[in-house]
Design a protein around this motif. Structure first.
Motif, short mmCIF file in Angstrom:
data_model
loop_
_atom_site.label_atom_id
_atom_site.label_comp_id
_atom_site.label_asym_id
_atom_site.label_seq_id
_atom_site.Cartn_x
_atom_site.Cartn_y
_atom_site.Cartn_z
N SER A 276 0.83 -1.21 0.00
CA SER A 276 0.00 0.00 0.00
C SER A 276 0.86 1.25 0.00
CB SER A 276 -0.93 0.00 1.22
OG SER A 276 -1.81 -1.10 1.18
N PHE A 277 1.98 1.20 0.71
CA PHE A 277 2.91 2.34 0.74
C PHE A 277 3.47 2.59 -0.66
CE2 PHE A 277 6.81 4.63 1.35
CZ PHE A 277 6.60 5.42 2.47
N VAL A 278 3.90 1.52 -1.33
CA VAL A 278 4.43 1.66 -2.69
C VAL A 278 3.36 2.23 -3.63
CG1 VAL A 278 5.36 0.41 -4.67
CG2 VAL A 278 6.12 -0.18 -2.37
N GLN A 279 2.14 1.73 -3.49
CA GLN A 279 1.06 2.21 -4.36
C GLN A 279 0.77 3.69 -4.12
OE1 GLN A 279 -2.50 -0.11 -4.17
NE2 GLN A 279 -3.64 1.20 -5.56
N ALA A 280 0.67 4.08 -2.83
CA ALA A 280 0.39 5.48 -2.51
C ALA A 280 1.48 6.40 -3.04
CB ALA A 280 0.23 5.65 -1.00
N PHE A 281 2.71 5.92 -3.02
CA PHE A 281 3.83 6.71 -3.52
C PHE A 281 3.84 6.75 -5.05
CE2 PHE A 281 8.13 6.97 -5.20
CZ PHE A 281 8.65 8.07 -4.54
N TYR A 282 3.65 5.59 -5.67
CA TYR A 282 3.86 5.47 -7.13
C TYR A 282 2.78 6.18 -7.93
CZ TYR A 282 4.77 3.34 -11.67
OH TYR A 282 5.03 3.15 -13.00
N VAL A 283 1.52 6.04 -7.55
CA VAL A 283 0.43 6.52 -8.40
C VAL A 283 0.44 8.04 -8.58
CG1 VAL A 283 -1.09 4.58 -7.95
CG2 VAL A 283 -1.17 6.57 -6.44
N VAL A 284 1.11 8.76 -7.68
CA VAL A 284 1.17 10.21 -7.84
C VAL A 284 2.56 10.69 -8.24
CG1 VAL A 284 -0.72 10.66 -6.25
CG2 VAL A 284 1.60 10.51 -5.36
N ARG A 285 3.52 9.76 -8.38
CA ARG A 285 4.88 10.17 -8.67
C ARG A 285 5.48 9.51 -9.91
NH1 ARG A 285 3.72 11.59 -4.34
NH2 ARG A 285 4.38 13.28 -3.08
N TYR A 286 4.72 8.66 -10.60
CA TYR A 286 5.34 7.86 -11.66
C TYR A 286 5.85 8.70 -12.82
CZ TYR A 286 0.86 8.20 -14.19
OH TYR A 286 -0.26 8.66 -14.83
N LEU A 287 5.35 9.91 -12.99
CA LEU A 287 5.84 10.76 -14.07
C LEU A 287 6.97 11.68 -13.62
CD1 LEU A 287 2.51 11.79 -15.88
CD2 LEU A 287 4.24 10.14 -16.63
N THR A 288 7.19 11.79 -12.33
CA THR A 288 8.24 12.69 -11.83
C THR A 288 9.51 11.96 -11.42
OG1 THR A 288 7.34 12.61 -9.57
CG2 THR A 288 6.51 14.34 -11.02
N ILE A 289 9.46 10.63 -11.37
CA ILE A 289 10.67 9.88 -11.04
C ILE A 289 11.33 9.41 -12.34
CG2 ILE A 289 9.86 9.17 -8.77
CD1 ILE A 289 8.95 6.55 -9.92
N THR A 290 12.56 8.98 -12.23
CA THR A 290 13.31 8.57 -13.42
C THR A 290 12.86 7.19 -13.90
OG1 THR A 290 15.06 7.48 -12.15
CG2 THR A 290 15.30 9.85 -12.57
N LYS A 291 13.26 6.84 -15.11
CA LYS A 291 12.90 5.54 -15.67
C LYS A 291 13.44 4.41 -14.81
CE LYS A 291 13.66 2.58 -19.71
NZ LYS A 291 14.27 2.47 -21.06
N GLU A 292 14.68 4.53 -14.35
CA GLU A 292 15.29 3.50 -13.51
C GLU A 292 14.52 3.32 -12.21
OE1 GLU A 292 16.92 5.94 -15.00
OE2 GLU A 292 17.90 4.74 -16.56
N GLN A 293 14.08 4.44 -11.63
CA GLN A 293 13.32 4.36 -10.39
C GLN A 293 11.95 3.72 -10.62
OE1 GLN A 293 13.44 8.53 -9.40
NE2 GLN A 293 15.23 8.31 -8.07
N ARG A 294 11.32 4.05 -11.75
CA ARG A 294 10.04 3.43 -12.09
C ARG A 294 10.18 1.92 -12.22
NH1 ARG A 294 8.93 7.84 -15.22
NH2 ARG A 294 9.95 6.93 -17.03
N LEU A 295 11.17 1.51 -12.98
CA LEU A 295 11.35 0.07 -13.24
C LEU A 295 11.72 -0.69 -11.96
CD1 LEU A 295 13.20 0.13 -16.68
CD2 LEU A 295 10.76 -0.07 -16.20
N SER A 296 12.49 -0.05 -11.09
CA SER A 296 12.87 -0.71 -9.84
C SER A 296 11.65 -0.92 -8.94
CB SER A 296 13.93 0.11 -9.10
OG SER A 296 13.43 1.37 -8.70
N LEU A 297 10.72 0.04 -8.92
CA LEU A 297 9.51 -0.12 -8.11
C LEU A 297 8.58 -1.17 -8.72
CD1 LEU A 297 8.71 3.60 -7.20
CD2 LEU A 297 9.53 1.80 -5.67
N ILE A 298 8.50 -1.23 -10.04
CA ILE A 298 7.68 -2.26 -10.68
C ILE A 298 8.25 -3.64 -10.37
CG2 ILE A 298 6.94 -3.21 -12.90
CD1 ILE A 298 6.86 -0.35 -13.97
N ASP A 299 9.56 -3.77 -10.45
CA ASP A 299 10.20 -5.05 -10.15
C ASP A 299 9.98 -5.44 -8.69
OD1 ASP A 299 11.94 -7.22 -11.11
OD2 ASP A 299 13.36 -6.44 -9.65
N HIS A 300 10.01 -4.43 -7.81
CA HIS A 300 9.76 -4.68 -6.39
C HIS A 300 8.35 -5.21 -6.17
CE1 HIS A 300 10.17 -4.26 -2.09
NE2 HIS A 300 9.14 -3.43 -2.03
#
Length: 460
Positions: A276-300
């Motif tokens: 839930s923490f990852v979801q709350a963070f990601y859904v409002v930040r996925y366009l402001t973080i870098t590609k590497e950060q996006r992919l690392s969270l998806i892999d997580h």
């Protein structure tokens, strides 16, 4: 001044009640609004100087009233208040108060002190614009600063809570509720809720990893005590995830998530909160973080698909579908192809095992770990389908996934087979209006694989 101060002290100590308190609140606001407080030092002393007994021997109404008078005075004086440091130290010492109303008022006043003492004055508009231009995120945000005294007191308070936590180990629920640890945790919750809703929320980052987040997860394990105390540690956790961190803070926050906030073996509830923490963070930040950060969270998130707990796997699948859906178009195909190969590889495990152990009846039974892997891969494939439920014509990779689910997953007994059928059934419902178009993008072999999965010939 002396005469009025003496009478005011007498009224405050003995004549204040519920009906008259609002009148004296107005007086404490009116005095600094219309007079220079330096002309009435004794009256100001009556309003601002008082003791807070950190036990249950004094009246909570009396203490809350005195704190309310100070808040009214502070609301006018703002950054010209004459004793920020002394009041900060006094109120942090009393934040872990046994009375709920007193602790809440103290936390609210501490936030006022934090907010008012941080007011930066600019002599002209150009200085204000220049300060906003120094923001690296280009949003014109002027980052607040926390006074040194407040920082020291806050750090010491967090250390005290950790000490009180150790002292509370081994106590019963009722004993924990009446312990200094729970009083301290309640005071911290009140203060954090005020700070996290303000522009000062970013300044909490240095304390999250070491103190605040581990404490919130430990409090969540004490559900009975937290319910009796009115504590909601997970609500605070979601507020922390929603903070608009600066670009230089983002790597540290993401690193905390990738390491499960230091939890080596999360329980069922902890795993759900981590997702839930990852979801709350990601859904409002996925366009402001870098590609590497996006992919690392998806892999997580994808790793949680193989969690031993069914509820966690299902929650991870929903999050994974959301993440795939929000991928930038230029990244999507590469990422989806990667996970199709991964899930296909996991599903091939059962087929290989059967070939190697065909003579043994025992080999037909899957271990709990193998079921988790197969179910996770099935959910992962279903999440890829759910990520694009209504696109017509379907993505080029979608027919092969459906055929794979029908051919391999559907035949596995138990939760894996049921999940595959549910995925295919949902696909049927979502696509029934466009199936005449969608079916033309399936090969004859793929349509044959789908035929009969739901016990009737729908797909051809």
């Amino acid at each position: 001044d002396h005469k009025i101060a003496s009478r005011l002290r007498q009224i405050i100590e003995s004549d204040i009640n519920q009906s008259s308190r609002s009148v004296w609140n107005i007086f404490c606001w009116w005095l600094p609004s219309h007079m220079d407080p330096r002309q009435t030092p004794e009256i100001v002393d009556v309003i601002c100087n008082f003791d807070i007994q950190n036990d249950d021997s004094s009246s909570p109404f009396e203490i809350s009233t005195r704190i309310g008078f100070l808040k009214c005075y502070l609301s006018v004086r703002i950054n010209t208040y004459h004793k920020f440091d002394e009041t900060t130290v006094q109120f942090f010492d009393a934040l872990a108060h046994p009375y709920n109303s007193v602790s809440e008022n103290i936390a609210s006043t501490l936030y006022d002190i934090l907010d008012y003492s941080d007011k930066v004055l600019y002599t002209n508009f150009d200085e204000l614009v220049l300060a906003g231009q120094n923001d690296e995120s280009n949003s014109g945000f002027i980052y607040p600063t926390i006074p040194e005294t407040f920082l020291k007191c806050f750090d010491q308070y967090l250390q005290n809570i950790m000490i009180w936590k150790e002292e509370a180990k081994g106590l019963s629920t009722q004993e924990i509720v009446n312990s200094k640890f729970m009083y301290g945790a309640r005071g911290l919750q009140f203060l954090l809720m005020n700070i996290l809703k303000s522009a000062h929320n970013k300044t909490l980052l240095p304390y999250l990893k070491k103190y605040i987040i581990p404490l919130l997860f430990e409090l969540d394990l004490m559900r009975d005590a937290c319910q009796l105390m009115g504590l909601q540690p997970i609500v605070i956790l979601f507020f922390i995830a929603s903070v608009k961190y600066s670009p230089d803070q983002m790597p540290e926050v993401i690193d905390m998530m990738l390491n499960n906030h230091g939890i080596a073996s999360p329980t069922l509830q902890q795993s759900k909160h981590l997702l839930s923490f990852v979801q709350a963070f990601y859904v409002v930040r996925y366009l402001t973080i870098t590609k590497e950060q996006r992919l690392s969270l998806i892999d997580h998130a994808a790793k949680f698909l193989y969690n031993p707990h069914l509820q966690v796997r299902e929650q991870a699948a929903k999050l994974f579908a959301t993440m795939i859906h929000t991928l930038i178009h230029s990244e999507a195909d590469e990422v989806i192809e990667k996970y199709i190969k991964e899930f296909n590889s996991v599903l091939s495990m059962k087929k290989k095992k059967k070939k190697l152990n065909n003579a043994s009846a025992q080999s037909k039974k899957l271990s709990a770990e193998q079921i988790c892997l197969l179910h996770g891969a099935t959910l992962g494939l279903g999440a890829l389908i759910d990520a694009f439920p209504y696109i017509t014509p379907p993505p080029k990779w979608l027919p092969s996934i459906l055929a794979l689910l029908a051919r391999r997953c559907n035949s596995i007994d138990g939760v894996v087979g049921r999940t595959a059928k549910d995925i295919l059934s949902k696909f049927k419902k979502d696509r029934q209006d466009t199936w005449m178009i969608d079916s033309k993008f399936f090969t004859e072999e793929q349509l044959e694989d789908l035929e009969g999965v739901l016990w009737k010939s729908y797909f051809i």
